[in-house]
Design an enzyme around this catalytic site. Structure first.
Site, PDB file in Angstrom:
ATOM      1  N   SER A 119       0.738  -1.518   0.047  1.00 17.37           N
ATOM      2  CA  SER A 119       0.091   0.080  -0.094  1.00 17.37           C
ATOM      3  C   SER A 119       1.207   1.573   0.388  1.00 17.37           C
ATOM      4  O   SER A 119       0.543   2.237  -0.413  1.00 17.37           O
ATOM      5  CB  SER A 119      -0.746  -0.101   1.182  1.00 17.37           C
ATOM      6  N   HIS A 140      -1.275  -2.942  -7.159  1.00 17.88           N
ATOM      7  CA  HIS A 140      -2.004  -2.064  -6.071  1.00 17.88           C
ATOM      8  C   HIS A 140      -3.064  -3.084  -5.647  1.00 17.88           C
ATOM      9  O   HIS A 140      -4.134  -1.293  -7.279  1.00 17.88           O
ATOM     10  CB  HIS A 140      -1.788  -0.169  -5.829  1.00 17.88           C
ATOM     11  N   GLU A 152      -3.795  -0.093  -8.978  1.00 16.30           N
ATOM     12  CA  GLU A 152      -3.015   1.276  -9.262  1.00 16.30           C
ATOM     13  C   GLU A 152      -1.360  -0.118  -9.427  1.00 16.30           C
ATOM     14  O   GLU A 152      -0.816  -0.703  -9.296  1.00 16.30           O
ATOM     15  CB  GLU A 152      -2.297   1.934  -8.425  1.00 16.30           C
ATOM     16  N   ASN A 191      -4.856   7.213  -2.515  1.00 14.51           N
ATOM     17  CA  ASN A 191      -4.331   7.399  -0.824  1.00 14.51           C
ATOM     18  C   ASN A 191      -3.911   8.687  -1.042  1.00 14.51           C
ATOM     19  O   ASN A 191      -4.186   9.118  -0.096  1.00 14.51           O
ATOM     20  CB  ASN A 191      -3.723   6.376  -0.238  1.00 14.51           C
TER      21      ASN A 191
HETATM   22  N1  LIG Z   1      -6.235  -4.599   3.691  1.00 16.28           N
HETATM   23  C1  LIG Z   1      -5.899  -3.620   2.211  1.00 16.28           C
HETATM   24  O1  LIG Z   1      -7.412  -3.196   2.704  1.00 16.28           O
HETATM   25  C2  LIG Z   1      -5.317  -3.532   1.565  1.00 16.28           C
HETATM   26  C3  LIG Z   1      -5.423  -2.727   0.848  1.00 16.28           C
HETATM   27  C4  LIG Z   1      -4.319  -2.867  -0.426  1.00 16.28           C
HETATM   28  C5  LIG Z   1      -2.854  -3.307  -0.123  1.00 16.28           C
HETATM   29  N2  LIG Z   1      -2.936  -3.631   1.344  1.00 16.28           N
HETATM   30  C6  LIG Z   1      -1.631  -4.582   0.767  1.00 16.28           C
HETATM   31  O2  LIG Z   1      -1.756  -6.160   1.397  1.00 16.28           O
HETATM   32  C7  LIG Z   1      -0.895  -6.640   1.702  1.00 16.28           C
HETATM   33  C8  LIG Z   1      -1.370  -7.897   2.716  1.00 16.28           C
HETATM   34  O3  LIG Z   1      -2.314  -7.261   3.400  1.00 16.28           O
HETATM   35  P1  LIG Z   1      -4.135  -7.957   4.184  1.00 16.28           P
HETATM   36  O4  LIG Z   1      -4.573  -6.855   4.466  1.00 16.28           O
HETATM   37  O5  LIG Z   1      -3.944  -9.384   3.254  1.00 16.28           O
HETATM   38  O6  LIG Z   1      -2.732  -8.426   5.169  1.00 16.28           O
HETATM   39  P2  LIG Z   1      -3.496  -9.891   5.819  1.00 16.28           P
HETATM   40  O7  LIG Z   1      -3.205  -9.507   7.227  1.00 16.28           O
HETATM   41  O8  LIG Z   1      -5.141 -10.345   5.557  1.00 16.28           O
HETATM   42  O9  LIG Z   1      -2.438 -11.225   5.152  1.00 16.28           O
HETATM   43  C9  LIG Z   1      -1.624 -11.467   5.191  1.00 16.28           C
HETATM   44  C10 LIG Z   1      -0.391 -12.697   5.510  1.00 16.28           C
HETATM   45  O10 LIG Z   1       0.374 -12.893   4.168  1.00 16.28           O
HETATM   46  C11 LIG Z   1       0.969 -13.943   5.155  1.00 16.28           C
HETATM   47  N3  LIG Z   1       2.712 -13.568   5.448  1.00 16.28           N
HETATM   48  C12 LIG Z   1       3.166 -12.586   6.694  1.00 16.28           C
HETATM   49  N4  LIG Z   1       4.828 -12.951   6.295  1.00 16.28           N
HETATM   50  C13 LIG Z   1       4.481 -13.972   5.223  1.00 16.28           C
HETATM   51  C14 LIG Z   1       6.046 -14.560   4.184  1.00 16.28           C
HETATM   52  N5  LIG Z   1       7.175 -14.137   4.428  1.00 16.28           N
HETATM   53  N6  LIG Z   1       5.558 -15.560   3.419  1.00 16.28           N
HETATM   54  C15 LIG Z   1       4.410 -16.130   3.297  1.00 16.28           C
HETATM   55  N7  LIG Z   1       2.738 -14.998   3.772  1.00 16.28           N
HETATM   56  C16 LIG Z   1       3.341 -14.269   4.840  1.00 16.28           C
HETATM   57  C17 LIG Z   1       0.131 -13.305   6.793  1.00 16.28           C
HETATM   58  O11 LIG Z   1       0.441 -14.836   7.573  1.00 16.28           O
HETATM   59  C18 LIG Z   1      -0.962 -13.425   6.494  1.00 16.28           C
HETATM   60  O12 LIG Z   1      -1.264 -15.050   6.281  1.00 16.28           O
HETATM   61  C19 LIG Z   1      -0.040  -5.244   2.464  1.00 16.28           C
HETATM   62  O13 LIG Z   1       0.572  -4.882   1.810  1.00 16.28           O
HETATM   63  C20 LIG Z   1      -0.811  -4.305   2.498  1.00 16.28           C
HETATM   64  O14 LIG Z   1      -0.455  -3.030   2.948  1.00 16.28           O
HETATM   65  C21 LIG Z   1      -4.251  -4.366   1.476  1.00 16.28           C
END
Ligand SMILES: NC(=O)c1ccc[n+]([C@@H]2O[C@H](COP(=O)([O-])OP(=O)(O)OC[C@H]3O[C@@H](n4cnc5c(N)ncnc54)[C@H](O)[C@@H]3O)[C@@H](O)[C@H]2O)c1
Length: 415
Positions: A119, A140, A152, A191
């Site tokens: 993000s 993104h 994005e 954002n």
């Molecule tokens: N949630 C949102 O609204 C959103 C929107 C856009 C982007 N993002 C980005 O997407 C990414 C994930 O966000 P999310 O909300 O899905 O988080 P989340 O916490 O739901 O999921 C993250 C997952 O990654 C796993 N993980 C951690 N380290 C790891 C590794 N080394 N190898 C493999 N898996 C690993 C965790 O166990 C978890 O299951 C982040 O970078 C976040 O900034 C999130």
């Protein structure tokens, strides 16, 4: 480029949504997480997404079963199966991402495109952890990734043109998304534009408006939900973090209202904690238009926030334009910096924020000169949050009324 096999790293909320979309497009997907239980949870999530599509009669049960079979879970990099592209959606921590990309670079064929769903972290920094920075970029997605159309596509400084083109094609033609090409900058596009708007709503509440009044005003203006409902839904802690991050990167234009930090300190994190700007019944998602109760702690938090003496008063009666103009002005800064085209600003705000008609359409409605006058008045009253972009001033001096009057060569050409 043909996309037949993909891998998604991280089986959380975003990773499972992205894997679902890829699998529905007929691509074989390996979904990787660090523990079996996380992989299982991700697969269950994807199954639920398919069930919902069957229920809505978008897919038959047979189609859903066949497409779901495209997804395979693993905890091992050895099973990535020579992917054409990897999309990483693991934790938002630079060390974790650098580690993942270093490993991906070693285990994937040289032709594999490596994308991050970060993000806010630097795509160029992530790319530098690999020996193939030309094949690394940001993709993104928005939450929930299985339904939100916007992606994005963010090249780093060394990403090659073919990689950008392939990622755009994958999003548009295969995943049926709306990709926009955004030059790497803090907050990317959505954002970066959304937070000055939410921040101005916070300052307006410090100045005496109620959250409900502003939410109603912004919904009447055309936003799908008001800024306070959105802050509570997204999480006050997450928004506070992004607001502070953008301030550190861009400076005074993004000076954050102290309200978010004070709410965080009071344990009011939004829907997930039962209170934010409003009170929430945990686990119950408020229905559209349903009146919400303002958090009774808010008055004291506002008083405490105003004690620092930074609040300035406006000479104008509060209206929706004061809240929306910081978004408009920031869009002009993004155009000034050649981050994005005017067309993509509108696609971004429509498909990433649900803003019908986008933000630059304000120029069509009111004229650029009116927008600049309003921004100048607020700049005088309220300070640096409203410093107008020189691009806006240049357009007004040139007599341009709105973006439809610009020749293609006068919009962004160096892309
Ligand atoms: N949630 C949102 O609204 C959103 C929107 C856009 C982007 N993002 C980005 O997407 C990414 C994930 O966000 P999310 O909300 O899905 O988080 P989340 O916490 O739901 O999921 C993250 C997952 O990654 C796993 N993980 C951690 N380290 C790891 C590794 N080394 N190898 C493999 N898996 C690993 C965790 O166990 C978890 O299951 C982040 O970078 C976040 O900034 C999130």
């Amino acid at each position: 480029m043909k996309f037949e096999r993909a891998a998604v790293i991280g089986a959380g909320a975003m990773g499972s949504g992205i894997a679902q979309v890829l699998s529905q497009a007929g691509i074989e997907v390996v979904l990787k997480d660090v523990k079996d239980e996380f992989v299982e949870r991700g697969l269950k999530n994807i199954k639920r997404m398919y069930d919902s599509r069957v229920k809505k009669e978008v897919l038959t049960q047979e189609e859903a079963d066949r497409l779901f079979a495209n997804v395979r879970g693993t905890t091992s990099y050895d099973e990535l199966n020579q992917p054409d592209i990897v999309i990483e959606a693991a934790l938002e921590t630079i060390d974790v991402k650098l580690d993942i990309f270093k490993t991906l670079d070693q285990v994937c064929p040289a032709s594999t495109i490596l994308a991050s769903n970060t993000s806010a972290l630097s795509i160029s920094e992530i790319a530098a952890a690999t020996k193939r920075p030309g094949k690394v970029l940001g993709m993104h997605f928005f939450n929930p990734a299985q339904t939100m159309k916007l992606v994005e596509v963010i090249p780093g400084v060394k990403t090659d043109a073919a990689t950008i083109r392939h990622a755009m094609d994958l999003c548009r033609d295969v995943m049926k998304k709306k990709p926009v090409h955004v030059k790497e900058c803090p907050g990317f596009l959505v954002n970066r534009l959304l937070f000055p708007y939410m921040n101005e709503a916070l300052w307006a509440v410090q100045g005496g408006a109620s959250p409900q009044e502003i939410d109603d005003m912004m919904v009447a203006y055309g936003m799908p939900m008001g800024p306070f409902a959105l802050l509570d839904m997204t999480g006050i802690d997450i928004c506070g973090h992004v607001n502070t991050f953008l301030y550190k990167e861009y400076g005074p234009r993004f000076e954050p209202s102290p309200l978010l930090d004070k709410l965080i300190a009071a344990g009011s994190l939004g829907q997930k904690s039962g209170s934010g700007f409003y009170l929430h019944e945990q686990g119950v998602i408020p229905k559209k238009g349903e009146p919400l109760k303002v958090n009774p702690k808010l008055d004291a938090i506002i008083k405490e926030s105003n004690a620092d003496g930074k609040l300035r008063t406006s000479s104008k009666k509060l209206d929706a334009f004061r809240i929306i103009l910081p978004m408009f002005n920031e869009a002009l800064y993004a155009l000034q910096e050649d981050v994005v085209t005017p067309e993509d600003v509108e696609i971004g705000m429509e498909f990433g924020c649900g803003m019908r008609g986008g933000i630059l359409s304000l120029a069509k409605e009111k004229g650029l000169s009116w927008c600049l006058d309003e921004i100048n008045t607020h700049h005088k009253d309220l300070g640096e949050r409203f410093r107008p972009s020189w691009y806006l001033k240049k357009l007004v001096r040139a007599g341009v009324k709105d973006f439809s009057q610009l020749q293609a060569k006068e919009t962004i050409t160096a892309r």
